[in-house]
Design a protein around this motif. Sequence first.
Motif, PDB file in Angstrom:
ATOM      1  N   MET A 173       0.792  -1.255   0.042  1.00  0.00           N
ATOM      2  CA  MET A 173      -0.127  -0.115  -0.086  1.00  0.00           C
ATOM      3  C   MET A 173       0.769   1.322  -0.034  1.00  0.00           C
ATOM      4  SD  MET A 173      -3.066   0.526   2.725  1.00  0.00           S
ATOM      5  CE  MET A 173      -4.618   0.956   2.239  1.00  0.00           C
ATOM      6  N   SER A 174       0.647   2.106  -0.904  1.00  0.00           N
ATOM      7  CA  SER A 174       1.488   3.252  -1.123  1.00  0.00           C
ATOM      8  C   SER A 174       1.009   4.332   0.234  1.00  0.00           C
ATOM      9  CB  SER A 174       1.096   4.134  -2.338  1.00  0.00           C
ATOM     10  OG  SER A 174      -0.081   4.586  -2.457  1.00  0.00           O
ATOM     11  N   THR A 175       2.150   5.285   0.272  1.00  0.00           N
ATOM     12  CA  THR A 175       2.087   6.456   1.486  1.00  0.00           C
ATOM     13  C   THR A 175       0.923   7.164   0.891  1.00  0.00           C
ATOM     14  OG1 THR A 175       4.327   6.283   1.339  1.00  0.00           O
ATOM     15  CG2 THR A 175       3.147   8.087   2.607  1.00  0.00           C
ATOM     16  N   VAL A 176       0.415   7.407  -0.214  1.00  0.00           N
ATOM     17  CA  VAL A 176      -0.845   8.300  -0.458  1.00  0.00           C
ATOM     18  C   VAL A 176      -2.040   7.633  -0.143  1.00  0.00           C
ATOM     19  CG1 VAL A 176      -2.007   9.465  -2.395  1.00  0.00           C
ATOM     20  CG2 VAL A 176       0.686   9.544  -2.397  1.00  0.00           C
ATOM     21  N   SER A 177      -2.004   6.306  -0.557  1.00  0.00           N
ATOM     22  CA  SER A 177      -3.316   5.450  -0.230  1.00  0.00           C
ATOM     23  C   SER A 177      -3.531   5.587   1.448  1.00  0.00           C
ATOM     24  CB  SER A 177      -3.349   4.361  -0.861  1.00  0.00           C
ATOM     25  OG  SER A 177      -2.241   3.518  -0.527  1.00  0.00           O
ATOM     26  N   LYS A 178      -2.537   5.290   2.146  1.00  0.00           N
ATOM     27  CA  LYS A 178      -2.613   5.114   3.560  1.00  0.00           C
ATOM     28  C   LYS A 178      -2.956   6.540   4.028  1.00  0.00           C
ATOM     29  CE  LYS A 178       1.036   1.675   4.248  1.00  0.00           C
ATOM     30  NZ  LYS A 178       2.347   1.465   4.688  1.00  0.00           N
ATOM     31  N   VAL A 179      -2.548   7.756   3.610  1.00  0.00           N
ATOM     32  CA  VAL A 179      -3.016   8.948   3.812  1.00  0.00           C
ATOM     33  C   VAL A 179      -4.270   9.143   3.676  1.00  0.00           C
ATOM     34  CG1 VAL A 179      -2.510  11.483   3.607  1.00  0.00           C
ATOM     35  CG2 VAL A 179      -0.782  10.076   4.038  1.00  0.00           C
ATOM     36  N   VAL A 180      -4.812   8.793   2.326  1.00  0.00           N
ATOM     37  CA  VAL A 180      -6.311   9.027   2.111  1.00  0.00           C
ATOM     38  C   VAL A 180      -6.917   8.115   2.913  1.00  0.00           C
ATOM     39  CG1 VAL A 180      -7.956   8.661   0.247  1.00  0.00           C
ATOM     40  CG2 VAL A 180      -5.718   9.672  -0.379  1.00  0.00           C
ATOM     41  N   LEU A 181      -6.564   7.037   3.207  1.00  0.00           N
ATOM     42  CA  LEU A 181      -7.491   6.098   4.011  1.00  0.00           C
ATOM     43  C   LEU A 181      -7.653   6.737   5.573  1.00  0.00           C
ATOM     44  CD1 LEU A 181      -8.869   3.386   4.845  1.00  0.00           C
ATOM     45  CD2 LEU A 181      -6.779   2.302   5.201  1.00  0.00           C
ATOM     46  N   GLY A 182      -6.419   7.077   5.998  1.00  0.00           N
ATOM     47  CA  GLY A 182      -6.455   7.866   7.435  1.00  0.00           C
ATOM     48  C   GLY A 182      -7.339   8.992   7.314  1.00  0.00           C
ATOM     49  N   VAL A 183      -7.359   9.851   6.512  1.00  0.00           N
ATOM     50  CA  VAL A 183      -7.951  10.909   6.432  1.00  0.00           C
ATOM     51  C   VAL A 183      -9.794  10.840   6.384  1.00  0.00           C
ATOM     52  CG1 VAL A 183      -8.672  13.176   5.135  1.00  0.00           C
ATOM     53  CG2 VAL A 183      -6.286  12.518   5.511  1.00  0.00           C
ATOM     54  N   SER A 184      -9.996   9.759   5.379  1.00  0.00           N
ATOM     55  CA  SER A 184     -11.174   9.287   5.476  1.00  0.00           C
ATOM     56  C   SER A 184     -11.779   8.711   6.636  1.00  0.00           C
ATOM     57  CB  SER A 184     -11.363   7.996   4.151  1.00  0.00           C
ATOM     58  OG  SER A 184     -10.928   8.667   2.909  1.00  0.00           O
ATOM     59  N   LEU A 185     -11.042   7.917   7.343  1.00  0.00           N
ATOM     60  CA  LEU A 185     -11.317   7.344   8.763  1.00  0.00           C
ATOM     61  C   LEU A 185     -11.738   8.487   9.610  1.00  0.00           C
ATOM     62  CD1 LEU A 185      -9.122   4.240   8.995  1.00  0.00           C
ATOM     63  CD2 LEU A 185     -11.579   4.402   8.661  1.00  0.00           C
ATOM     64  N   VAL A 186     -10.825   9.688   9.631  1.00  0.00           N
ATOM     65  CA  VAL A 186     -10.967  10.658  10.426  1.00  0.00           C
ATOM     66  C   VAL A 186     -12.044  11.158  10.243  1.00  0.00           C
ATOM     67  CG1 VAL A 186      -9.953  12.810  11.183  1.00  0.00           C
ATOM     68  CG2 VAL A 186      -8.393  10.873  11.311  1.00  0.00           C
ATOM     69  N   PHE A 187     -12.312  11.703   9.076  1.00  0.00           N
ATOM     70  CA  PHE A 187     -13.530  12.475   8.553  1.00  0.00           C
ATOM     71  C   PHE A 187     -14.866  11.641   8.943  1.00  0.00           C
ATOM     72  CE2 PHE A 187     -16.949  13.191   5.443  1.00  0.00           C
ATOM     73  CZ  PHE A 187     -16.800  14.698   5.625  1.00  0.00           C
ATOM     74  N   THR A 188     -14.901  10.396   8.840  1.00  0.00           N
ATOM     75  CA  THR A 188     -16.140   9.368   9.015  1.00  0.00           C
ATOM     76  C   THR A 188     -16.380   9.513  10.441  1.00  0.00           C
ATOM     77  OG1 THR A 188     -15.496   8.195   7.119  1.00  0.00           O
ATOM     78  CG2 THR A 188     -17.061   7.009   8.758  1.00  0.00           C
ATOM     79  N   LEU A 189     -15.368   9.133  11.456  1.00  0.00           N
ATOM     80  CA  LEU A 189     -15.625   9.000  12.559  1.00  0.00           C
ATOM     81  C   LEU A 189     -15.857  10.557  13.338  1.00  0.00           C
ATOM     82  CD1 LEU A 189     -12.453   6.859  13.935  1.00  0.00           C
ATOM     83  CD2 LEU A 189     -14.806   6.297  13.869  1.00  0.00           C
ATOM     84  N   GLY A 190     -15.374  11.721  12.549  1.00  0.00           N
ATOM     85  CA  GLY A 190     -15.843  12.792  13.323  1.00  0.00           C
ATOM     86  C   GLY A 190     -17.228  13.118  12.870  1.00  0.00           C
ATOM     87  N   THR A 191     -17.667  12.698  11.550  1.00  0.00           N
ATOM     88  CA  THR A 191     -18.997  12.925  11.139  1.00  0.00           C
ATOM     89  C   THR A 191     -19.837  12.093  12.111  1.00  0.00           C
ATOM     90  OG1 THR A 191     -18.434  13.344   8.920  1.00  0.00           O
ATOM     91  CG2 THR A 191     -20.567  12.704   9.072  1.00  0.00           C
ATOM     92  N   VAL A 192     -19.789  10.982  12.342  1.00  0.00           N
ATOM     93  CA  VAL A 192     -20.360   9.893  12.977  1.00  0.00           C
ATOM     94  C   VAL A 192     -20.805  10.728  14.616  1.00  0.00           C
ATOM     95  CG1 VAL A 192     -20.820   7.921  14.223  1.00  0.00           C
ATOM     96  CG2 VAL A 192     -20.326   7.929  11.763  1.00  0.00           C
ATOM     97  N   THR A 193     -19.405  10.972  15.138  1.00  0.00           N
ATOM     98  CA  THR A 193     -19.479  11.586  16.485  1.00  0.00           C
ATOM     99  C   THR A 193     -20.268  13.027  16.625  1.00  0.00           C
ATOM    100  OG1 THR A 193     -17.004  10.724  16.841  1.00  0.00           O
ATOM    101  CG2 THR A 193     -17.928  12.521  18.335  1.00  0.00           C
ATOM    102  N   GLY A 194     -20.060  13.734  15.423  1.00  0.00           N
ATOM    103  CA  GLY A 194     -21.094  14.959  15.490  1.00  0.00           C
ATOM    104  C   GLY A 194     -22.251  14.757  15.360  1.00  0.00           C
ATOM    105  N   VAL A 195     -22.716  13.937  14.383  1.00  0.00           N
ATOM    106  CA  VAL A 195     -23.953  13.473  14.476  1.00  0.00           C
ATOM    107  C   VAL A 195     -24.725  13.079  15.884  1.00  0.00           C
ATOM    108  CG1 VAL A 195     -25.828  12.039  13.454  1.00  0.00           C
ATOM    109  CG2 VAL A 195     -24.268  13.183  11.980  1.00  0.00           C
TER     110      VAL A 195
END
Length: 78
Positions: A1-23
């Motif tokens: 897995m490339s570094t870019v894809s790991k960063v994108v996955l991490g950002v996606s997870l943080v965004f998703t968790l933030g959204t779920v927590t906010g809701v």
Amino acid sequence: MSTVSKVVLGVSLVFTLGTVTGVHLKQNLDRERLHEGVIRDLERQARKRENLRQLEEQISLTKELETEREKRAAGTQT
């Protein structure tokens, strides 16, 4: 897995968790606000009942006072 894809996955997870927590937090706040509204309504109804009771008592006392005044006026005229 490339570094870019790991960063994108991490950002996606943080965004998703933030959204779920906010809701979730928003739902809790809304639920509390609704509950407070119910409590305020119950308090308002209790105040209204008390005001009506006081009004009825005041009407009764006014009638008694008027009756006494009429009796005194009738007694003074004779």
